[in-house]
Design a protein around this motif. Sequence first.
Motif, PDB file in Angstrom:
ATOM      1  N   THR A 147       4.221 -57.760 -52.962  1.00  0.00           N
ATOM      2  CA  THR A 147       3.925 -59.147 -53.336  1.00  0.00           C
ATOM      3  C   THR A 147       4.794 -60.102 -52.522  1.00  0.00           C
ATOM      4  O   THR A 147       5.856 -59.706 -52.013  1.00  0.00           O
ATOM      5  N   PRO A 148       4.384 -61.375 -52.400  1.00  0.00           N
ATOM      6  CA  PRO A 148       5.249 -62.349 -51.723  1.00  0.00           C
ATOM      7  C   PRO A 148       6.626 -62.458 -52.383  1.00  0.00           C
ATOM      8  O   PRO A 148       7.630 -62.635 -51.699  1.00  0.00           O
ATOM      9  N   GLU A 149       6.659 -62.326 -53.712  1.00  0.00           N
ATOM     10  CA  GLU A 149       7.935 -62.421 -54.433  1.00  0.00           C
ATOM     11  C   GLU A 149       8.870 -61.282 -54.039  1.00  0.00           C
ATOM     12  O   GLU A 149      10.066 -61.496 -53.787  1.00  0.00           O
TER      13      GLU A 149
ATOM     14  N   ALA B 190      13.308 -63.881 -44.538  1.00  0.00           N
ATOM     15  CA  ALA B 190      12.400 -63.190 -45.467  1.00  0.00           C
ATOM     16  C   ALA B 190      11.682 -64.177 -46.377  1.00  0.00           C
ATOM     17  O   ALA B 190      10.465 -64.084 -46.583  1.00  0.00           O
ATOM     18  N   GLU B 191      12.411 -65.128 -46.924  1.00  0.00           N
ATOM     19  CA  GLU B 191      11.797 -66.110 -47.817  1.00  0.00           C
ATOM     20  C   GLU B 191      10.838 -67.018 -47.048  1.00  0.00           C
ATOM     21  O   GLU B 191       9.751 -67.352 -47.530  1.00  0.00           O
TER      22      GLU B 191
ATOM     23  N   PHE C 180       3.112 -66.097 -45.705  1.00  0.00           N
ATOM     24  CA  PHE C 180       2.028 -65.253 -46.209  1.00  0.00           C
ATOM     25  C   PHE C 180       1.313 -65.919 -47.386  1.00  0.00           C
ATOM     26  O   PHE C 180       0.097 -65.770 -47.533  1.00  0.00           O
ATOM     27  N   ARG C 181       2.050 -66.646 -48.207  1.00  0.00           N
ATOM     28  CA  ARG C 181       1.390 -67.398 -49.289  1.00  0.00           C
ATOM     29  C   ARG C 181       0.409 -68.409 -48.696  1.00  0.00           C
ATOM     30  O   ARG C 181      -0.697 -68.593 -49.221  1.00  0.00           O
ATOM     31  N   PHE C 182       0.799 -69.041 -47.608  1.00  0.00           N
ATOM     32  CA  PHE C 182      -0.106 -69.995 -46.957  1.00  0.00           C
ATOM     33  C   PHE C 182      -1.286 -69.264 -46.323  1.00  0.00           C
ATOM     34  O   PHE C 182      -2.429 -69.716 -46.411  1.00  0.00           O
TER      35      PHE C 182
END
Length: 301
Positions: free
Chosen positions: A244-246, A256-257, A263-265
């Motif tokens: 997951t992105p988290e 990393a963040e 990836f969320r975008f």
Amino acid sequence: LVDKTSVVLVGFWAQGGSVARSILENKHFALRVLTRDVTRKNALEFQDLGAEVVRCDLDDAASVEEALKGAHGAFVVTNFWDHLSKEKEVCQVGAEGKLVADAAKRLGLKHVVYSGLENVDRLSGGKLKVLHFDGKGEVEEYFWSIGVPMTSIRLAAYFENFLTVWKPVKSSDGYYTLALPMGDVPMDGLSVADVGAIVSSIFASPEEFVGKAVGLSSEALTVQQYADVLSRTLGKDIRDAKITPEAYAKLGFPGAEELANMFRFYQMKPDRDIKLTHRLNPQIRSFSQFISENQGAFKDM
């Protein structure tokens, strides 16, 4: 097309090398390459191929202005990962520093092709920050706001990343995993080596592309589809890690963040035009072709 006037290459890195080779090969323009160090290996290589290599410091306005004088146009690419500073990236080209953008305006360049990206912070109403996108988005806006005839190219994820930072990792159960937090959403990709021909096509058709942002992609595959291509080509069992992105943001490596937010975008499916990309470069490679040509990068797996 145009007479033998110069296109100036502002910024090397991977995209710059591809663009330089394409411009030198098609011979529609002379090429002027800007670099801090005129003795660096790739600068000398381009000089041997016929480029004019000019010393230039992107942090020095006078140096930038002198380097752009007399040019027809410029290809501009910056590298956030060189310094991890959105502010520095913005200042070198537009907004606060206004260096390349303002010089292009003053000198009357006919066409600037800028390697940009979306301003995710603005598009998401401040809910999602992707600094290496946001700075480029600010620069795009600045170029257009001052009236520079500019085309922005917005690239998909580089296939080349699968050879390095996204290389499959062996699990304790013996198979390999591909850790990209995309869920089941297809992710656009292309080889950065194929960008040069696209930029050359855009320079050849300013009436079609000036004032536009062009999203580029060879194809869009899910993480499992990328894994399937790697499995078939390399003869290994490679699977989507389903991270997951988290979880990705907590991996702890520098950026990393930042990449988790990217990836969320990507999961929001930014506009990338596969059909147009193939028209601009009919020889653009698929992921399968790219991996077949680069199997040597996986010999240690």
